[in-house]
Design an enzyme around this catalytic site. Structure first.
Site, PDB file in Angstrom:
ATOM      1  N   ASP A  21      23.353  40.001  16.779  1.00  0.00           N
ATOM      2  CA  ASP A  21      23.439  41.452  16.886  1.00  0.00           C
ATOM      3  C   ASP A  21      24.913  41.825  16.943  1.00  0.00           C
ATOM      4  O   ASP A  21      25.780  40.960  17.081  1.00  0.00           O
ATOM      5  CB  ASP A  21      22.715  41.934  18.147  1.00  0.00           C
ATOM      6  CG  ASP A  21      22.782  43.455  18.333  1.00  0.00           C
ATOM      7  OD1 ASP A  21      22.600  44.178  17.334  1.00  0.00           O
ATOM      8  OD2 ASP A  21      23.029  43.915  19.454  1.00  0.00           O
ATOM      9  N   SER A  22      25.193  43.135  16.900  1.00  0.00           N
ATOM     10  CA  SER A  22      26.583  43.596  16.996  1.00  0.00           C
ATOM     11  C   SER A  22      27.112  43.491  18.426  1.00  0.00           C
ATOM     12  O   SER A  22      28.319  43.511  18.630  1.00  0.00           O
ATOM     13  CB  SER A  22      26.686  45.043  16.516  1.00  0.00           C
ATOM     14  OG  SER A  22      25.915  45.888  17.351  1.00  0.00           O
ATOM     15  N   TYR A  53      27.933  48.627  14.684  1.00  0.00           N
ATOM     16  CA  TYR A  53      27.656  48.496  13.255  1.00  0.00           C
ATOM     17  C   TYR A  53      27.240  49.833  12.648  1.00  0.00           C
ATOM     18  O   TYR A  53      27.440  50.075  11.458  1.00  0.00           O
ATOM     19  CB  TYR A  53      26.522  47.489  13.034  1.00  0.00           C
ATOM     20  CG  TYR A  53      26.945  46.031  12.992  1.00  0.00           C
ATOM     21  CD1 TYR A  53      28.210  45.612  13.402  1.00  0.00           C
ATOM     22  CD2 TYR A  53      26.042  45.062  12.541  1.00  0.00           C
ATOM     23  CE1 TYR A  53      28.562  44.278  13.360  1.00  0.00           C
ATOM     24  CE2 TYR A  53      26.402  43.721  12.495  1.00  0.00           C
ATOM     25  CZ  TYR A  53      27.655  43.329  12.910  1.00  0.00           C
ATOM     26  OH  TYR A  53      28.004  42.005  12.870  1.00  0.00           O
ATOM     27  N   GLY A  54      26.625  50.681  13.460  1.00  0.00           N
ATOM     28  CA  GLY A  54      26.087  51.948  12.948  1.00  0.00           C
ATOM     29  C   GLY A  54      27.118  52.878  12.352  1.00  0.00           C
ATOM     30  O   GLY A  54      26.783  53.792  11.594  1.00  0.00           O
ATOM     31  N   CYS A  84      19.164  43.234  15.152  1.00  0.00           N
ATOM     32  CA  CYS A  84      19.980  44.434  14.980  1.00  0.00           C
ATOM     33  C   CYS A  84      19.335  45.292  13.899  1.00  0.00           C
ATOM     34  O   CYS A  84      19.159  44.822  12.768  1.00  0.00           O
ATOM     35  CB  CYS A  84      21.405  44.048  14.578  1.00  0.00           C
ATOM     36  SG  CYS A  84      22.476  45.443  14.171  1.00  0.00           S
ATOM     37  N   ASN A  85      18.956  46.507  14.253  1.00  0.00           N
ATOM     38  CA  ASN A  85      18.316  47.395  13.286  1.00  0.00           C
ATOM     39  C   ASN A  85      19.258  47.777  12.158  1.00  0.00           C
ATOM     40  O   ASN A  85      18.854  47.854  10.997  1.00  0.00           O
ATOM     41  CB  ASN A  85      17.836  48.665  14.003  1.00  0.00           C
ATOM     42  CG  ASN A  85      16.620  48.426  14.859  1.00  0.00           C
ATOM     43  OD1 ASN A  85      15.493  48.653  14.443  1.00  0.00           O
ATOM     44  ND2 ASN A  85      16.838  47.956  16.081  1.00  0.00           N
ATOM     45  N   THR A  86      20.537  48.004  12.485  1.00  0.00           N
ATOM     46  CA  THR A  86      21.507  48.411  11.464  1.00  0.00           C
ATOM     47  C   THR A  86      21.718  47.292  10.448  1.00  0.00           C
ATOM     48  O   THR A  86      21.775  47.537   9.235  1.00  0.00           O
ATOM     49  CB  THR A  86      22.845  48.801  12.115  1.00  0.00           C
ATOM     50  OG1 THR A  86      22.611  49.818  13.083  1.00  0.00           O
ATOM     51  CG2 THR A  86      23.823  49.317  11.076  1.00  0.00           C
ATOM     52  N   GLU A 164      27.381  49.817  25.626  1.00  0.00           N
ATOM     53  CA  GLU A 164      28.398  48.759  25.578  1.00  0.00           C
ATOM     54  C   GLU A 164      29.490  48.970  26.631  1.00  0.00           C
ATOM     55  O   GLU A 164      30.100  48.022  27.104  1.00  0.00           O
ATOM     56  CB  GLU A 164      29.025  48.686  24.176  1.00  0.00           C
ATOM     57  CG  GLU A 164      28.100  48.110  23.111  1.00  0.00           C
ATOM     58  CD  GLU A 164      27.875  46.612  23.228  1.00  0.00           C
ATOM     59  OE1 GLU A 164      28.657  45.937  23.931  1.00  0.00           O
ATOM     60  OE2 GLU A 164      26.903  46.110  22.624  1.00  0.00           O
ATOM     61  N   CYS A 196      16.968  50.793  17.641  1.00  0.00           N
ATOM     62  CA  CYS A 196      18.198  50.029  17.865  1.00  0.00           C
ATOM     63  C   CYS A 196      17.921  49.121  19.044  1.00  0.00           C
ATOM     64  O   CYS A 196      17.367  49.576  20.056  1.00  0.00           O
ATOM     65  CB  CYS A 196      19.361  50.972  18.166  1.00  0.00           C
ATOM     66  SG  CYS A 196      20.875  50.114  18.659  1.00  0.00           S
ATOM     67  N   THR A 197      18.283  47.849  18.935  1.00  0.00           N
ATOM     68  CA  THR A 197      17.936  46.905  20.004  1.00  0.00           C
ATOM     69  C   THR A 197      18.723  47.156  21.287  1.00  0.00           C
ATOM     70  O   THR A 197      18.388  46.610  22.340  1.00  0.00           O
ATOM     71  CB  THR A 197      18.125  45.440  19.543  1.00  0.00           C
ATOM     72  OG1 THR A 197      19.439  45.278  18.989  1.00  0.00           O
ATOM     73  CG2 THR A 197      17.083  45.051  18.523  1.00  0.00           C
ATOM     74  N   HIS A 198      19.761  47.992  21.213  1.00  0.00           N
ATOM     75  CA  HIS A 198      20.453  48.401  22.441  1.00  0.00           C
ATOM     76  C   HIS A 198      19.574  49.335  23.292  1.00  0.00           C
ATOM     77  O   HIS A 198      19.649  49.315  24.519  1.00  0.00           O
ATOM     78  CB  HIS A 198      21.749  49.162  22.113  1.00  0.00           C
ATOM     79  CG  HIS A 198      22.896  48.299  21.710  1.00  0.00           C
ATOM     80  ND1 HIS A 198      22.943  47.628  20.506  1.00  0.00           N
ATOM     81  CD2 HIS A 198      24.057  48.003  22.358  1.00  0.00           C
ATOM     82  CE1 HIS A 198      24.089  46.961  20.426  1.00  0.00           C
ATOM     83  NE2 HIS A 198      24.784  47.171  21.528  1.00  0.00           N
TER      84      HIS A 198
END
Length: 276
Positions: A21-22, A53-54, A84-86, A164, A196-198
């Site tokens: 992931d980012s 990444y978005g 990561c969805n993006t 983040e 988004c996995t966040h």
């Protein structure tokens, strides 16, 4: 045209699962994989140097994602989870081409879209990064399975940096969530996909906003279940590993990643700085 049958007979159940992931978001998926598959070794790559990444171009996201996937192959991983969805929305095809059928590739959008499409959902909302929303992949994937579902997507770009930076359960994040979820696009939804996995790191605050009016989809659980099915199908589940290892590579080590990874995986985690 027949699709080529996948052959993973060269792989062993003892090999680790690769996840990337980012940043910290993919840890929500990794945590669920750890819970469902407690005997598996995991290798996680967090591209914290390039997050979010978005906000990046499609070309940049493809570059990051293919480099990381090849690194995970070099680490002898038996499967790669794009947590990561993006990255899924912008680089899934390129990652699969780069991996060239050597290992299964599991993404975080298609398993969720398929599950939502076959359950009773009429008006679905998706909150995600700009790059994921611009790709339209959630809407395409859901409507591929069920053309009668109404899907509204909303870009919510401030949530990833807030997470983040460690602003969970903070007035700043509460304000951002309220402003996004009160958007007219999401007015009549019955189901919300956290695209988004966040975002599952904020699931309690999001549920608090809606009360019981809207069902919030637990994407990490769906993805971990899908991975389990794929590994079982190809006889790659590790059933005998009483002391699994969890290794974390970061392109930039951040305090927030250290804090969340320790919370999810215990104090003895191994964080290694790695720039690809």
């Amino acid at each position: 045209m027949k699709t080529k049958k996948q052959d993973y007979s060269h792989l062993s159940p003892k090999q680790p699962i690769g996840i990337f992931d980012s940043g910290v978001g993919g840890l929500t998926v990794a945590k669920e994989i750890k819970r469902l598959l407690p005997n598996e070794d995991l290798i996680y790559f967090g591209d914290t140097k390039h997050l979010p990444y978005g906000e990046k171009s499609k070309e940049a996201i493809i570059g990051y994602s293919t480099k990381i996937s090849n690194f995970l192959l070099e680490q002898n991983c038996k499967a790669i989870v794009i947590a990561c969805n993006t990255a899924t929305a912008n680089a899934l095809q390129e990652v699969m081409e780069s991996v060239a059928g050597k290992v299964p590739v599991i993404d975080v959008i298609n398993p969720v879209a398929e599950k939502v499409a076959y359950e009773i959902h009429n008006n679905v909302g998706v909150i995600a990064t700009k790059a994921t929303v611009n790709s339209g992949l959630y809407k395409k994937s859901i409507r591929k399975h069920n053309k009668f579902i109404k899907v509204d997507e909303l870009a919510t770009p401030l949530l990833v940096p807030a997470i983040e930076e460690g602003f969970k359960n903070h007035p700043i994040t509460h304000s951002i969530i309220y402003n996004y979820l009160s958007n007219a696009k999401l007015k009549n939804i019955e189901t919300l996909i956290l695209g988004c996995t966040h975002y599952p790191l904020l699931i309690d605050e999001i549920k608090q906003y809606y009360g019981n009016r809207v069902r919030v989809i637990d994407s990490p659980n769906i993805v971990a279940n899908h991975l389990t099915i794929i590994l079982d199908k190809y006889h790659l589940l590790n059933d005998n590993n009483p002391k699994p290892t969890y290794k974390f590579y970061l392109s930039d080590i951040t305090k927030n990643f250290e804090k969340i990874s320790k919370k999810f995986f215990g104090k003895s985690i191994d964080l290694e700085h790695k720039v690809l």
